[in-house]
Write an enzyme that holds these catalytic residues in place. Structure first.
Site, short mmCIF file in Angstrom:
data_model
loop_
_atom_site.label_atom_id
_atom_site.label_comp_id
_atom_site.label_asym_id
_atom_site.label_seq_id
_atom_site.Cartn_x
_atom_site.Cartn_y
_atom_site.Cartn_z
N LYS A 122 -5.06 11.78 -6.61
CA LYS A 122 -4.95 13.23 -6.37
C LYS A 122 -5.85 14.02 -7.31
CE LYS A 122 -0.93 13.27 -3.72
NZ LYS A 122 -0.28 13.99 -2.77
N LYS A 161 -3.12 5.54 3.98
CA LYS A 161 -1.72 5.81 4.35
C LYS A 161 -1.62 7.15 5.08
CE LYS A 161 0.51 8.44 0.72
NZ LYS A 161 1.69 8.83 0.07
N LYS A 171 1.07 13.70 4.31
CA LYS A 171 1.29 15.11 4.69
C LYS A 171 0.08 15.95 4.37
CE LYS A 171 5.91 15.30 2.93
NZ LYS A 171 5.53 15.14 1.53
N1 AQP Z 1 2.61 6.52 5.01
C1 AQP Z 1 3.80 6.26 4.50
N2 AQP Z 1 4.45 5.13 4.87
C2 AQP Z 1 5.69 4.85 4.37
N3 AQP Z 1 6.35 5.66 3.51
C3 AQP Z 1 5.73 6.79 3.13
N4 AQP Z 1 6.10 7.81 2.32
C4 AQP Z 1 5.11 8.73 2.27
N5 AQP Z 1 4.09 8.36 3.05
C5 AQP Z 1 4.43 7.16 3.60
C6 AQP Z 1 7.38 7.88 1.62
O1 AQP Z 1 8.01 9.10 1.98
C7 AQP Z 1 8.80 9.55 0.89
C8 AQP Z 1 8.55 11.00 0.63
O2 AQP Z 1 7.20 11.19 0.23
P1 AQP Z 1 6.79 12.46 -0.58
O3 AQP Z 1 6.71 13.61 0.29
O4 AQP Z 1 7.73 12.69 -1.67
O5 AQP Z 1 5.44 12.11 -1.26
P2 AQP Z 1 4.26 11.21 -0.86
O6 AQP Z 1 4.62 9.78 -1.03
O7 AQP Z 1 3.12 11.64 -1.67
O8 AQP Z 1 4.09 11.52 0.69
P3 AQP Z 1 2.90 12.15 1.46
O9 AQP Z 1 3.32 12.31 2.84
O10 AQP Z 1 1.67 11.37 1.21
O11 AQP Z 1 2.77 13.59 0.84
P4 AQP Z 1 1.56 14.27 0.13
O12 AQP Z 1 0.41 14.11 1.06
O13 AQP Z 1 1.99 15.69 -0.05
O14 AQP Z 1 1.34 13.58 -1.17
C9 AQP Z 1 8.47 8.66 -0.31
O15 AQP Z 1 9.50 7.71 -0.48
C10 AQP Z 1 7.20 7.96 0.11
O16 AQP Z 1 7.07 6.69 -0.46
#
Ligand code: AQP
Length: 327
Positions: A109, A190, A193
């Site tokens: 990030k 992956k 969001k």
């Molecule tokens: N692609 C994924 N596959 C499986 N699990 C996933 N998680 C996120 N992406 C995947 C799991 O979802 C939970 C919540 O995630 P988060 O919102 O707290 O943060 P993150 O892991 O950083 O998810 P994002 O979607 O990638 O958000 P951004 O883009 O904002 O950083 C966690 O348990 C995560 O493992």
């Protein structure tokens, strides 16, 4: 029974990766679990305050729509239990800058940014504080978060060694299939969001037509065989994982079923299965979103329950580290 705790950031629309990796499992094992919308974590990257407020409400509503039941589990907003910030400070004095700088998410990030907030570096300590505040045994997360849970274990173990047995040392649990759902347009990255990949990201609230269109245009390969091989066939393997979770059918059975069907038929089956898998949540969401006062009541009850557990942990922690009691 092992206590589960986990959270999700209000940084955009919940996608099927979040659902498969985390939220769907929270729902399945929710009794006595503690789940939260981690709004403080959403502040580590530049953001708009009005968006943070509305996305926190939207995500909490979506968690209820997904099946979290406030009668069976505790659902709250992270910042409603402010002692998490106090525990973060105390743990900041136990964690080291070196271990925080090694975190993959910090590197990814922060990569290419002119400057990053101290909060981005400290993100895993806030996460450790959350987990440790609630005497958590198990943290159901996707694979991308296991490194942060490992850090939590290290910090808790170091704390206990330095100050005496005070904190419960938790462990991460990841799903056997779907621990890292990939972007449909870039199946080596992956699904995320905040990655700008609308066609590669299936949102939990997507309409059936949108889900079908995204799955049908998913990147696969020039082969025709439906086979699970993450290295050689990342796109097909990702679709197989999604189909397996959505239907509850083991991947090897799906490989046999679709071995010679061709990608068109296979993608059609994946799209139909995902539409049905996400349908109940989408339908319940509209109903729950119409009653924000009810959501606010649920969140207040959740915060009070979480606060009671947190306050007992903080009494132990303050005593252990040598802070003077106020009463
Ligand atoms: N692609 C994924 N596959 C499986 N699990 C996933 N998680 C996120 N992406 C995947 C799991 O979802 C939970 C919540 O995630 P988060 O919102 O707290 O943060 P993150 O892991 O950083 O998810 P994002 O979607 O990638 O958000 P951004 O883009 O904002 O950083 C966690 O348990 C995560 O493992």
């Amino acid at each position: 029974m092992a206590r589960q705790f986990s959270g999700i950031k209000p940084t955009g629309e919940m996608h099927v990766g979040n659902y498969v990796g985390a939220v769907g499992r929270w729902v399945d094992q929710q009794d006595d679990g503690i789940f939260c919308v981690v709004d403080l974590h959403a502040m580590t990257m530049p953001y708009d305050p009005a968006d943070l407020r509305s996305e926190t409400v939207r995500l909490a509503t979506l968690l209820l729509a997904s099946g979290l039941d406030p009668q069976r589990c505790t659902l709250f907003v992270q910042s409603h239990v402010p002692v998490v910030a106090e525990l973060t400070w105390i743990l900041n004095c136990v964690a080291t800058v070196g271990e925080l700088r090694r975190m993959t998410q910090f590197k990814e990030k922060g990569d290419g940014q002119e400057s990053v907030s101290a909060g981005l570096l400290d993100y895993p300590v806030l996460m450790a504080a959350d987990i440790l505040l609630y005497d958590t045994d198990e943290v159901p997360v996707g694979e991308d978060q296991t490194q942060h849970v490992e850090l939590t274990r290290d910090v808790a173990t170091r704390f206990n060694h330095r100050f005496g047995d005070t904190l419960v040392v938790p462990k991460a649990t990841v799903p056997p299939v779907g621990a890292r759902i990939k972007d449909l347009q870039n199946p080596t990255a992956k699904m995320s969001k905040s990655l700008e990949s609308p066609q590669g990201t299936i949102l939990v609230l997507d309409e059936p037509k949108a889900i079908t269109k995204k799955v049908k245009s998913a990147v696969t390969d020039s082969d025709t065989e439906v086979r699970y091989d993450v290295e050689a066939k990342p796109g097909v393997s990702n679709l197989l994982a999604l189909l397996s979770v959505a239907t509850g059918t083991p991947v090897p059975d799906l490989e046999t079923e679709y071995a010679t069907s061709g990608y068109g038929t296979f993608k059609g089956a994946v799209a139909d299965a995902l539409v049905e898998y996400l349908r109940p949540t989408r339908e319940r969401y509209a109903e729950l979103a119409a009653d924000p006062a009810e959501l606010a009541r649920f969140l207040a009850v959740g915060a009070a329950r979480a606060e009671a557990i947190a306050s007992a942990t903080m009494d132990r922690v303050r005593t252990a580290v040598g802070l003077l009691a106020t009463r």
